[in-house]
Design a protein around this motif. Sequence first.
Motif, PDB file in Angstrom:
ATOM      1  N   GLY A  32      41.175 -25.003  47.994  1.00  0.00           N
ATOM      2  CA  GLY A  32      42.447 -25.143  47.300  1.00  0.00           C
ATOM      3  C   GLY A  32      43.183 -23.825  47.062  1.00  0.00           C
ATOM      4  N   ARG A  33      42.539 -22.700  47.342  1.00  0.00           N
ATOM      5  CA  ARG A  33      43.213 -21.416  47.144  1.00  0.00           C
ATOM      6  C   ARG A  33      44.234 -21.178  48.256  1.00  0.00           C
ATOM      7  NH1 ARG A  33      38.625 -17.089  46.441  1.00  0.00           N
ATOM      8  NH2 ARG A  33      37.817 -18.263  48.196  1.00  0.00           N
ATOM      9  N   TYR A  68      49.937  -8.640  57.161  1.00  0.00           N
ATOM     10  CA  TYR A  68      49.504  -8.562  55.767  1.00  0.00           C
ATOM     11  C   TYR A  68      48.921  -9.932  55.430  1.00  0.00           C
ATOM     12  CZ  TYR A  68      52.929  -4.685  55.325  1.00  0.00           C
ATOM     13  OH  TYR A  68      53.658  -3.539  55.480  1.00  0.00           O
ATOM     14  N   VAL A  69      47.820  -9.948  54.730  1.00  0.00           N
ATOM     15  CA  VAL A  69      47.227 -11.202  54.264  1.00  0.00           C
ATOM     16  C   VAL A  69      47.098 -11.106  52.748  1.00  0.00           C
ATOM     17  CG1 VAL A  69      45.255 -12.758  54.382  1.00  0.00           C
ATOM     18  CG2 VAL A  69      45.960 -11.483  56.429  1.00  0.00           C
ATOM     19  N   VAL A  70      47.739 -12.039  52.057  1.00  0.00           N
ATOM     20  CA  VAL A  70      47.650 -12.110  50.596  1.00  0.00           C
ATOM     21  C   VAL A  70      46.877 -13.375  50.284  1.00  0.00           C
ATOM     22  CG1 VAL A  70      48.914 -12.204  48.427  1.00  0.00           C
ATOM     23  CG2 VAL A  70      49.880 -10.944  50.388  1.00  0.00           C
ATOM     24  N   LYS A  71      45.706 -13.186  49.701  1.00  0.00           N
ATOM     25  CA  LYS A  71      44.792 -14.307  49.469  1.00  0.00           C
ATOM     26  C   LYS A  71      44.552 -14.464  47.974  1.00  0.00           C
ATOM     27  CE  LYS A  71      40.897 -15.838  51.885  1.00  0.00           C
ATOM     28  NZ  LYS A  71      39.831 -15.505  52.785  1.00  0.00           N
ATOM     29  N   GLU A  72      44.740 -15.690  47.486  1.00  0.00           N
ATOM     30  CA  GLU A  72      44.489 -15.989  46.085  1.00  0.00           C
ATOM     31  C   GLU A  72      42.983 -15.934  45.819  1.00  0.00           C
ATOM     32  OE1 GLU A  72      46.027 -19.343  42.973  1.00  0.00           O
ATOM     33  OE2 GLU A  72      45.431 -20.030  44.960  1.00  0.00           O
ATOM     34  N   ILE A  73      42.596 -15.133  44.835  1.00  0.00           N
ATOM     35  CA  ILE A  73      41.193 -15.033  44.444  1.00  0.00           C
ATOM     36  C   ILE A  73      40.919 -15.958  43.261  1.00  0.00           C
ATOM     37  CG2 ILE A  73      39.382 -13.468  43.599  1.00  0.00           C
ATOM     38  CD1 ILE A  73      40.317 -12.946  46.498  1.00  0.00           C
ATOM     39  N   SER A  74      41.782 -15.888  42.274  1.00  0.00           N
ATOM     40  CA  SER A  74      41.737 -16.776  41.110  1.00  0.00           C
ATOM     41  C   SER A  74      43.151 -16.804  40.537  1.00  0.00           C
ATOM     42  CB  SER A  74      40.731 -16.259  40.074  1.00  0.00           C
ATOM     43  OG  SER A  74      41.146 -15.005  39.572  1.00  0.00           O
ATOM     44  N   GLU A  75      43.335 -17.537  39.461  1.00  0.00           N
ATOM     45  CA  GLU A  75      44.664 -17.600  38.866  1.00  0.00           C
ATOM     46  C   GLU A  75      45.125 -16.190  38.500  1.00  0.00           C
ATOM     47  OE1 GLU A  75      47.038 -19.732  35.187  1.00  0.00           O
ATOM     48  OE2 GLU A  75      45.004 -20.354  35.645  1.00  0.00           O
ATOM     49  N   ASN A  76      46.316 -15.811  38.937  1.00  0.00           N
ATOM     50  CA  ASN A  76      46.918 -14.505  38.673  1.00  0.00           C
ATOM     51  C   ASN A  76      46.182 -13.323  39.306  1.00  0.00           C
ATOM     52  OD1 ASN A  76      49.011 -15.633  37.122  1.00  0.00           O
ATOM     53  ND2 ASN A  76      47.678 -15.694  35.343  1.00  0.00           N
ATOM     54  N   THR A  77      45.327 -13.566  40.282  1.00  0.00           N
ATOM     55  CA  THR A  77      44.614 -12.485  40.964  1.00  0.00           C
ATOM     56  C   THR A  77      44.629 -12.752  42.464  1.00  0.00           C
ATOM     57  OG1 THR A  77      43.136 -12.280  39.062  1.00  0.00           O
ATOM     58  CG2 THR A  77      42.455 -11.193  41.080  1.00  0.00           C
ATOM     59  N   GLU A  79      44.017 -10.831  46.616  1.00  0.00           N
ATOM     60  CA  GLU A  79      43.514  -9.757  47.467  1.00  0.00           C
ATOM     61  C   GLU A  79      44.579  -9.534  48.531  1.00  0.00           C
ATOM     62  OE1 GLU A  79      39.316  -9.717  49.158  1.00  0.00           O
ATOM     63  OE2 GLU A  79      40.518 -10.515  50.826  1.00  0.00           O
ATOM     64  N   TRP A  80      44.888  -8.278  48.793  1.00  0.00           N
ATOM     65  CA  TRP A  80      45.924  -7.949  49.767  1.00  0.00           C
ATOM     66  C   TRP A  80      45.306  -7.081  50.848  1.00  0.00           C
ATOM     67  CZ3 TRP A  80      50.190  -3.787  48.976  1.00  0.00           C
ATOM     68  CH2 TRP A  80      51.083  -3.807  50.032  1.00  0.00           C
ATOM     69  N   THR A  81      45.358  -7.566  52.088  1.00  0.00           N
ATOM     70  CA  THR A  81      44.856  -6.809  53.230  1.00  0.00           C
ATOM     71  C   THR A  81      46.048  -6.435  54.092  1.00  0.00           C
ATOM     72  OG1 THR A  81      42.794  -8.060  53.184  1.00  0.00           O
ATOM     73  CG2 THR A  81      43.300  -6.855  55.210  1.00  0.00           C
ATOM     74  N   ARG A 117      50.071  -4.930  38.751  1.00  0.00           N
ATOM     75  CA  ARG A 117      48.852  -4.849  37.939  1.00  0.00           C
ATOM     76  C   ARG A 117      49.065  -5.614  36.632  1.00  0.00           C
ATOM     77  NH1 ARG A 117      44.909  -0.830  38.165  1.00  0.00           N
ATOM     78  NH2 ARG A 117      46.337   0.299  39.504  1.00  0.00           N
ATOM     79  N   ARG A 118      48.099  -6.418  36.245  1.00  0.00           N
ATOM     80  CA  ARG A 118      48.222  -7.233  35.038  1.00  0.00           C
ATOM     81  C   ARG A 118      47.803  -6.482  33.789  1.00  0.00           C
ATOM     82  NH1 ARG A 118      44.536 -11.470  36.493  1.00  0.00           N
ATOM     83  NH2 ARG A 118      44.278 -11.575  34.275  1.00  0.00           N
ATOM     84  N   ASN A 119      46.846  -5.586  33.880  1.00  0.00           N
ATOM     85  CA  ASN A 119      46.360  -4.838  32.718  1.00  0.00           C
ATOM     86  C   ASN A 119      45.981  -5.767  31.566  1.00  0.00           C
ATOM     87  OD1 ASN A 119      46.692  -2.388  34.023  1.00  0.00           O
ATOM     88  ND2 ASN A 119      48.823  -2.231  33.370  1.00  0.00           N
ATOM     89  N   GLY A 120      45.361  -6.884  31.873  1.00  0.00           N
ATOM     90  CA  GLY A 120      44.900  -7.822  30.841  1.00  0.00           C
ATOM     91  C   GLY A 120      45.992  -8.655  30.232  1.00  0.00           C
ATOM     92  N   LYS A 121      47.207  -8.610  30.790  1.00  0.00           N
ATOM     93  CA  LYS A 121      48.332  -9.376  30.258  1.00  0.00           C
ATOM     94  C   LYS A 121      48.654 -10.511  31.206  1.00  0.00           C
ATOM     95  CE  LYS A 121      50.220  -5.085  28.483  1.00  0.00           C
ATOM     96  NZ  LYS A 121      51.249  -4.098  28.660  1.00  0.00           N
TER      97      LYS A 121
END
Length: 122
Positions: A32-33, A68-77, A79-81, A117-121
Amino acid sequence: LQYTRSISLPSGFQDRLFETWISWVERVEADGRREFIIAFCAMEEYKGTHHRVNGSEKLQVATTRGVYVVKEISENTCEWTRAQQVDLKIAAIPMRVMDILVKQELAWANKVQEKFRRNGKE
């Protein structure tokens, strides 16, 4: 999508023009990602409509291609290759020019990382 960009080179070198064709696709993995694949090549490889930019005849055409490949790792995260090849159409690139170009590309990658960058936000 056609993307055109010029870059300035150090004194003694003619500035370069990149005319690029960009295409992308969204895929959904079995779990589902989501994953976005963005690929690009020189406009000369694209057989469709080409738009010219005013003043482009004053610049040396250079080429780039990559993916470029942008892959969803989890919600709001994600990986960019990024894999990219650039040809500035210079027979022998002096190390001074190569250093400048590498620094520009690394600065761009760092800028993108910092911007998102989310910085925990949330």
